[in-house]
Design an enzyme around this catalytic site. Structure first.
Site, PDB file in Angstrom:
ATOM      1  N   ASN A  41      26.415 -33.475  49.945  1.00 12.36           N
ATOM      2  CA  ASN A  41      27.561 -34.031  49.214  1.00 12.36           C
ATOM      3  C   ASN A  41      28.683 -32.996  49.097  1.00 12.36           C
ATOM      4  OD1 ASN A  41      25.994 -36.289  48.802  1.00 12.36           O
ATOM      5  ND2 ASN A  41      25.496 -35.833  46.674  1.00 12.36           N
ATOM      6  N   GLU A 137      18.387 -27.142  45.147  1.00 10.73           N
ATOM      7  CA  GLU A 137      17.401 -28.106  45.648  1.00 10.73           C
ATOM      8  C   GLU A 137      16.646 -27.543  46.860  1.00 10.73           C
ATOM      9  OE1 GLU A 137      19.140 -32.389  44.135  1.00 10.73           O
ATOM     10  OE2 GLU A 137      19.737 -31.744  46.137  1.00 10.73           O
ATOM     11  N   ASP A 233      30.819 -45.376  39.694  1.00  3.80           N
ATOM     12  CA  ASP A 233      29.545 -44.668  39.897  1.00  3.80           C
ATOM     13  C   ASP A 233      29.796 -43.161  39.768  1.00  3.80           C
ATOM     14  OD1 ASP A 233      27.157 -43.639  40.784  1.00  3.80           O
ATOM     15  OD2 ASP A 233      27.215 -44.561  42.773  1.00  3.80           O
ATOM     16  N   ASP A 239      29.335 -32.797  42.524  1.00 10.06           N
ATOM     17  CA  ASP A 239      29.379 -32.260  43.891  1.00 10.06           C
ATOM     18  C   ASP A 239      30.816 -32.250  44.412  1.00 10.06           C
ATOM     19  OD1 ASP A 239      26.612 -32.000  43.861  1.00 10.06           O
ATOM     20  OD2 ASP A 239      26.315 -34.054  44.571  1.00 10.06           O
TER      21      ASP A 239
HETATM   22  O1  RIB Z   1      24.420 -34.747  42.720  1.00 10.20           O
HETATM   23  C1  RIB Z   1      24.014 -35.998  43.193  1.00 10.20           C
HETATM   24  C2  RIB Z   1      22.887 -35.833  44.163  1.00 10.20           C
HETATM   25  O2  RIB Z   1      21.765 -35.308  43.479  1.00 10.20           O
HETATM   26  C3  RIB Z   1      22.399 -37.104  44.806  1.00 10.20           C
HETATM   27  O3  RIB Z   1      23.086 -37.429  45.972  1.00 10.20           O
HETATM   28  C4  RIB Z   1      20.916 -36.839  45.002  1.00 10.20           C
HETATM   29  O4  RIB Z   1      20.527 -36.785  46.332  1.00 10.20           O
HETATM   30  C5  RIB Z   1      20.617 -35.555  44.251  1.00 10.20           C
HETATM   31  O5  RIB Z   1      20.469 -34.484  45.085  1.00 10.20           O
END
Ligand code: RIB
Length: 293
Positions: A41, A137, A233, A239
């Site tokens: 993102n 992540e 949304d 991001d």
């Molecule tokens: O920040 C939003 C994102 O967090 C989502 O797209 C999801 O995949 C998680 O990683």
């Protein structure tokens, strides 16, 4: 060149009116699969604004992985450092959209195959960067390795500490900018996080949803108001902020203007469905910034 090092997830998005209680079954409103992952993102956010972006990450040998790769290529992102790994499926995020906000559970899968050894093998690629963007992540020692490489080479790093549970205080001295949202900031620094902002002037920036963002400039706290927006949304708003902030800093915007620019970009991103759906072009962001002047 801006390098993003991080996750790619397929977002499995369920829209629902209310959230089920423990042991309860509810009908939802809709279901969709959308490209996501905080890393991907943020890369899309930067690329839509017009900067050159390369991505370092891992996907599985599966349908979701292929789709995510295709998506980043379509977004003009250099994907040659995305590795397809065996024995691990592409990351997914289970997203519940309810009452104008989201709750997300991530299964990292292949994202956790981005090891520190792989980062060492990509050192030359990383050293081409004007700036690096990273999130949490991916494995913790991978993040540390990236921070060490960039610190030694004097490459600025924007660290988005999400999910906050993976944050380590060791990162602070290495990261140029740290951008938690308010919940993450409280998790990391405690409810009275203003003291932390004062300890890390022009380094720690808290994003506060529709209220905008806050940081300490060394003399006083700065509150940058959010822009009026029509929320569809909120997924990916943080991001978008991160990508836009990195873009603005890499284009030498003064710090305060970079935060304002990032706020404007985030306010546009929430007007469409999906984490990447509403990420704006440079032209749109400039227009929104000008709407307040
Ligand atoms: O920040 C939003 C994102 O967090 C989502 O797209 C999801 O995949 C998680 O990683």
């Amino acid at each position: 060149m801006i390098t993003v090092i991080g996750s790619l997830n397929m977002d499995l998005v369920v829209e629902t009116k209310g959230l089920p209680k423990q042991g309860e079954t509810n009908f939802g409103k809709s279901f969709a699969t959308m490209p996501g992952g905080k890393g991907a993102n943020q890369a899309v956010s930067v690329s839509r604004l017009g900067a050159d972006v390369q991505f370092i990450g891992c996907i599985g040998e599966d349908l979701f992985g292929n789709e995510l790769l295709k998506n980043l290529k379509n977004e003009n992102i250099d994907t040659k450092n995305i590795q397809t790994v065996k024995n691990s499926s592409t990351g997914i995020a289970n997203i519940l959209l309810s009452e104008g906000d989201n709750r997300i559970i991530v299964i990292p899968g292949a994202n956790y195959e981005l090891t520190s050894q792989k980062i060492i093998s990509k050192k030359d690629t990383i050293l081409q960067s004007k700036m690096v963007i990273i999130q949490l992540e991916i494995p913790a020692n991978t993040v540390l390795k990236v921070l060490e490489i960039c610190h030694t080479a004097n490459i600025p790093v924007l660290l988005n500490p999400a999910p906050a549970s993976s944050f380590s205080m060791d990162y602070i001295d290495y990261a140029t900018f740290i951008t938690p949202n308010e919940t993450e900031c409280k998790d990391i620094f405690g409810v009275n996080y203003e003291k932390a902002l004062e300890l890390y002037p022009n380094q720690l920036i808290v994003t506060k949803g529709k209220s905008g963002a806050q940081y300490f400039d060394g003399i006083e706290h700065k509150f940058i108001k959010g822009f009026k927006t029509n929320v569809i949304d909120t997924t990916g708003a943080g991001d978008t902020f991160n990508g836009a902030f990195a873009f603005a800093i890499s284009r030498q915007y003064p710090f305060n203007d970079a935060v304002e620019f990032a706020n404007a970009a985030a306010s546009l991103s929430v007007e469409k469905f999906g984490a990447q759906g509403g990420m704006p072009s440079l032209q749109l962001v400039m227009k929104r910034v000008a709407s307040r002047i």
